[in-house]
Design an enzyme around this catalytic site. Structure first.
Site, PDB file in Angstrom:
ATOM      1  N   CYS A 218       0.816  -1.221   0.000  1.00  0.00           N
ATOM      2  CA  CYS A 218       0.000   0.000   0.000  1.00  0.00           C
ATOM      3  C   CYS A 218       0.846   1.266   0.000  1.00  0.00           C
ATOM      4  O   CYS A 218       0.313   2.372   0.091  1.00  0.00           O
ATOM      5  CB  CYS A 218      -0.944  -0.001   1.202  1.00  0.00           C
ATOM      6  SG  CYS A 218      -2.160  -1.323   1.076  1.00  0.00           S
ATOM      7  N   MET A 219       2.162   1.144  -0.069  1.00  0.00           N
ATOM      8  CA  MET A 219       3.081   2.286  -0.205  1.00  0.00           C
ATOM      9  C   MET A 219       2.938   3.283   0.945  1.00  0.00           C
ATOM     10  O   MET A 219       3.041   4.487   0.726  1.00  0.00           O
ATOM     11  CB  MET A 219       2.871   3.039  -1.544  1.00  0.00           C
ATOM     12  CG  MET A 219       2.738   2.202  -2.762  1.00  0.00           C
ATOM     13  SD  MET A 219       4.182   1.182  -2.997  1.00  0.00           S
ATOM     14  CE  MET A 219       3.438  -0.311  -3.614  1.00  0.00           C
ATOM     15  N   CYS A 220       2.661   2.796   2.128  1.00  0.00           N
ATOM     16  CA  CYS A 220       2.444   3.686   3.292  1.00  0.00           C
ATOM     17  C   CYS A 220       1.302   4.657   3.015  1.00  0.00           C
ATOM     18  O   CYS A 220       1.260   5.759   3.570  1.00  0.00           O
ATOM     19  CB  CYS A 220       3.688   4.497   3.667  1.00  0.00           C
ATOM     20  SG  CYS A 220       5.156   3.528   3.853  1.00  0.00           S
ATOM     21  N   ASN A 221       0.417   4.282   2.125  1.00  0.00           N
ATOM     22  CA  ASN A 221      -0.629   5.203   1.689  1.00  0.00           C
ATOM     23  C   ASN A 221      -1.958   4.440   1.648  1.00  0.00           C
ATOM     24  O   ASN A 221      -2.500   4.162   0.571  1.00  0.00           O
ATOM     25  CB  ASN A 221      -0.253   5.737   0.293  1.00  0.00           C
ATOM     26  CG  ASN A 221      -1.114   6.884  -0.137  1.00  0.00           C
ATOM     27  OD1 ASN A 221      -2.214   7.077   0.400  1.00  0.00           O
ATOM     28  ND2 ASN A 221      -0.650   7.651  -1.101  1.00  0.00           N
TER      29      ASN A 221
END
Ligand code: PLP
Length: 303
Positions: A218-221
């Site tokens: 989730c790409m830190c997102n």
């Protein structure tokens, strides 16, 4: 405001910052994803503070970022705790604490990463020399990558091998000095011949076997991922003791995307190799062989 999403590849209009300031808001620009490939003028976009991350800009050093901040804004920030380096006097025993007079030092906990800091000067010099050319170069590489991946079809069913989720540039950058309306990040899912997604953990494994570094998850997102994957309602309904594993089990699939990011160091050969890799995933015999290898590889278990 986020200058550029690290997952959807969209750039937000920086003019919103001027508008927010005119309404009396303080403005903070998260330029971590924007700064590596775009020229940002603080004269044209006068933010109160801007966060950047150096390794994303020129690869080294990790763990060092900067908050570029107006002194007037810094003076308004109150830090309700202290740590080594941020204080002038601490009464011990006692309760008197006087924060250091240097405003920025109040926010620098402990020993700063001073051995790595000289690399930033060289990195900024290096990036500055190439930055004007990056939008043109990356726009053509990104366009070639997206177009080639979108055209790939499975050998058995003729169905698409990838589903592109991130924003595609709406215009081609044609000359040095022009800016792109998106970044050079491609978020996607790889698909099986029946249209189901190929697990990202397998994609990451198979890519690493080809010496391709791509990121999955989730790409830190989480908000960006939920939006791209159409999970906003499921996300809103999460129980308060949620774990990623439980969420994935509930949804019946791995959550997250595959992200291919191009930047200063990327060249045509990198893009070509990713396309060759994606072709392998569309080739049933090659994909099955990699899948079997993945299932029998004990590296992950050993680690
Ligand atoms: C837009 C954006 N903000 C913040 C971050 C976090 O940066 P760092 O990992 O250097 O803390 C990232 C990292 O991907 C990012 O893309």
């Amino acid at each position: 405001m986020t200058g550029q999403s690290n997952i959807s590849n969209s750039k937000n209009p920086l003019s919103m910052i001027g508008f927010a300031a005119s309404q009396g808001y303080c403005t903070l620009l998260d330029a971590a994803a924007l700064a590596p490939t775009s020229v940002i003028s603080l004269a044209e976009t006068p933010v109160d503070a801007m966060a950047i991350s150096f390794y994303k800009m020129f690869g080294f050093p990790t763990g060092v970022g900067a908050l570029v901040v107006k002194e007037s804004f810094l003076a308004r920030l109150d830090r309700p705790w202290f740590a080594g380096g941020t204080v002038d006097v601490v009464q011990a025993p006692g309760a008197i604490v006087t924060m250091t007079a240097e405003l920025h030092e109040r926010f620098e906990d402990g020993t700063i990463n001073y051995l790595n800091l000289p690399a930033i000067t060289d990195g900024l010099r290096f990036l500055s020399a190439y930055l004007p050319f990056l939008p043109l170069r990356l726009s053509s590489l990104t366009r070639h990558l997206i177009t080639s991946l979108s055209e790939l079809r499975h050998d058995t069913t003729g169905t698409p091998v990838v589903q592109i989720l991130s924003r595609r540039p709406s215009k081609t950058v044609k000359s040095v000095g022009e800016q792109s309306d998106t970044g050079s990040v491609v978020a996607l899912l790889f698909l099986l011949p029946n249209g189901q997604m190929i697990p990202n953990s397998f994609v990451e494994y198979a890519a690493s076997r080809q010496n391709i570094s791509l990121r999955t998850g989730c790409m830190c997102n989480p908000g960006g991922a939920a939006s791209l994957l159409g999970l906003r309602d499921a996300m809103a309904a999460l129980p308060c003791d949620a774990t990623l594993r439980a969420f994935e089990q509930y949804m019946g699939r791995e959550l997250g995307v595959v992200r291919i990011s191009l930047g200063l160091a990327s060249d045509f050969r990198d893009v070509w190799r990713v396309i060759q890799f994606a072709k392998l995933l569309g080739d049933t015999a090659a994909r099955t062989a990699m899948w079997d290898e993945w299932l029998h590889d004990k590296t992950g278990v050993a680690l």
